[in-house]
Design an enzyme around this catalytic site. Structure first.
Site, PDB file in Angstrom:
ATOM      1  N   LYS A   1       0.853  -1.182   0.000  1.00 53.87           N
ATOM      2  CA  LYS A   1       0.000   0.000   0.000  1.00 53.87           C
ATOM      3  C   LYS A   1       0.893   1.238   0.000  1.00 53.87           C
ATOM      4  O   LYS A   1       1.920   1.267   0.703  1.00 53.87           O
ATOM      5  CB  LYS A   1      -0.864  -0.058   1.264  1.00 53.87           C
ATOM      6  CG  LYS A   1      -1.964   0.971   1.396  1.00 53.87           C
ATOM      7  CD  LYS A   1      -2.800   0.632   2.638  1.00 53.87           C
ATOM      8  CE  LYS A   1      -3.980   1.572   2.826  1.00 53.87           C
ATOM      9  NZ  LYS A   1      -4.835   1.138   3.954  1.00 53.87           N
TER      10      LYS A   1
ATOM     11  N   SER B   1      -9.381   0.769   3.154  1.00 52.51           N
ATOM     12  CA  SER B   1      -8.647   1.638   2.240  1.00 52.51           C
ATOM     13  C   SER B   1      -7.525   0.935   1.490  1.00 52.51           C
ATOM     14  O   SER B   1      -6.887   1.539   0.610  1.00 52.51           O
ATOM     15  CB  SER B   1      -8.064   2.832   3.011  1.00 52.51           C
ATOM     16  OG  SER B   1      -7.145   2.390   3.999  1.00 52.51           O
TER      17      SER B   1
ATOM     18  N   SER C   1      -9.391  -1.814   7.285  1.00 50.75           N
ATOM     19  CA  SER C   1      -8.900  -1.620   5.923  1.00 50.75           C
ATOM     20  C   SER C   1      -8.074  -2.759   5.342  1.00 50.75           C
ATOM     21  O   SER C   1      -7.692  -2.701   4.180  1.00 50.75           O
ATOM     22  CB  SER C   1      -8.102  -0.315   5.838  1.00 50.75           C
ATOM     23  OG  SER C   1      -8.968   0.784   5.970  1.00 50.75           O
TER      24      SER C   1
END
Length: 460
Positions: A78, A154, A178
């Site tokens: 990420k 996310s 997330s």
């Protein structure tokens, strides 16, 4: 065993093939880069690709300079993880104008110390304040099982990259859900470790009280491999626990004998679509779990998590809100601004309640070892969908995909998200929740379910 050059290959299969000489790390990385190039126009998982670095690293593995349990395995992170030489985007427009990272984040370094090979940074919701996987600056990550649908967020790019078979392992962050939400919507195994178990050094923060980092993968073994490689105290993260490394691989296939497993009822048995409760029932049946317990005040825990999230996130971004408000996604900006308007007394009350709630929940683990709960209230909504109907009630999508995950990360419990999928339907996950620092038990359950064919993850 899958072809180690195919998108179906797990990290464990690739590592074994490289170690045996059946395939080179260079060939593995080249195959991954080709898959990424082919998939990205549809999936939009990556924001940064470090092909030159990856190729050089692979050559080092092939020359015997780099060894380890993950030698030759491609992975991605990420884009809130620091990647040396790149600005740490954190899903934002603003951060790309900031300094380039001087070195990799702690967990990136640990995986590479174990022989893994970083291939790039992944799309995410802006500043991690998101459950959808949609990004106003870089476009949405798209669910590989149906590109018209959300990945969840996310860590949306992390979910998309693994579900599409671009890489076998990706790292994400989990503040309120997330890692677990994308794992559920993309049909993956995901691990949110105990709070403080893995270092967060070299990652862009969101809410210090709740931030966790962890892996997403297509097998329980891959979660255990990567988790074991990333364990260890790090003085650069004040929240990191000074605890001995406790490998989970040696007990991964011990089965579930001796584990007391229960289903969480009350709050976790309502407010979702039938598919999420069917998923829990399927997993519970496979585990022989019939007992139901109640996590007291779970709804209040979710509300308190919202208060702490809004206020810590709002304070963190206040300087950027003052100087560059126009460069935020408007939805993110409004939520962060609202957090700065909440009275401080609410934060104090929420933290006091948190201590009380944690003590009450931990008492339950005197009676059980594992509890099961839905991971998301529904399968993946459509991209751009703003509202959804859950249990007959219309709710905003962005705020409510994490309604079952927030009461768990609120007190830092370890969770493995396991995937289920009915023929002709989208995937949906189940949370396998354990007491603090008992990731090994949750991973044992995940491995058992995988072996039984109940929870299986295949690339789209």
């Amino acid at each position: 065993m899958s072809d180690p050059l195919s998108k179906a290959a797990t990290a464990a299969e690739i590592a074994r093939a490289v170690a045996s000489g059946a395939v080179t790390a260079t060939a593995v990385v080249e195959a991954a880069l080709k898959r990424i190039e082919a998939a990205e126009p549809t999936v939009n998982a990556f924001t940064d690709i470090v092909a030159g670095r990856a190729t050089k690293r692979a050559a080092g593995v092939d020359a015997g300079k780099v060894k380890g349990p993950l030698a030759g395995v491609p992975f991605a992170v990420k884009n809130l993880f620091d990647i040396e030489g790149l600005p740490t985007r954190a899903g934002s427009k603003i951060n790309i104008d900031g300094p380039k990272a001087a070195r990799d984040g702690a967990l990136v370094r640990k995986l590479e110390d174990a022989g893994a090979i970083l291939v790039g940074g992944l799309n995410m919701g802006e500043y991690a304040y998101d459950f959808t996987g949609e990004n106003a600056h870089y476009g949405p990550s798209r669910n590989p099982h149906d590109p018209t649908r959300m990945t969840g967020g996310s860590s949306g790019g992390s979910g998309a990259a693994v579900a599409a078979g671009e890489v076998p392992i990706a790292l994400g962050s989990d503040t309120n859900g997330s890692i677990r939400v994308p794992s559920s919507l993309c049909g993956l195994f995901g691990l949110k470790p105990t709070y403080g178990r893995l270092s967060r050094a070299g990652s862009f923060p969101f809410v210090d009280a709740f931030d966790h980092l962890g892996p997403l993968a297509r097998s329980a073994e891959d979660l255990a491999l990567s988790f074991d490689a990333m364990q260890g105290w790090d003085p650069e993260d004040p929240a990191c626990t000074d605890r001995d490394i406790e490998p989970t691989l040696p007990t991964l296939h011990d089965g579930i004998d001796g584990l007391r497993i229960a289903i969480v009822g009350d709050y976790f048995a309502k407010g979702g679509e039938p598919e999420c409760f069917e998923a829990v029932a399927t997993v519970a049946k496979a585990l022989g779990a019939t007992r139901t317990i109640v996590l007291p005040n779970a709804a209040a825990a979710r509300s308190a998590a919202y208060v702490i999230t809004a206020m810590e996130g709002g304070q963190l971004h206040l300087p950027r809100l003052k100087t560059r408000p126009q460069d935020f996604d408007p939805d993110t900006r409004e939520r962060l601004m609202a957090g700065n308007l909440l009275p401080g007394s609410w934060y104090v009350k929420a933290q006091r309640f948190r201590r009380q709630y944690r003590a009450e929940v931990l008492k339950l683990f005197d009676e059980v070892d594992i509890v099961l709960a839905p991971a998301t209230p529904c399968s993946a909504p459509r991209l751009g969908q703003v509202m959804m109907t859950i249990g007959g009630v219309e709710l905003p999508v962005r705020a409510n995909l994490g309604l079952f995950t927030q009461p768990i990360s609120f007190i830092g419990l370890p969770v493995v998200a396991v995937p289920t999928r009915k023929a002709g339907a989208m995937p949906i996950g189940v949370q396998v929740i354990a007491r603090p620092f008992n990731e090994a038990a949750a991973l044992r359950v995940a491995a058992f379910l995988e072996k039984q064919g109940v929870c299986v993850s295949t690339p789209a």
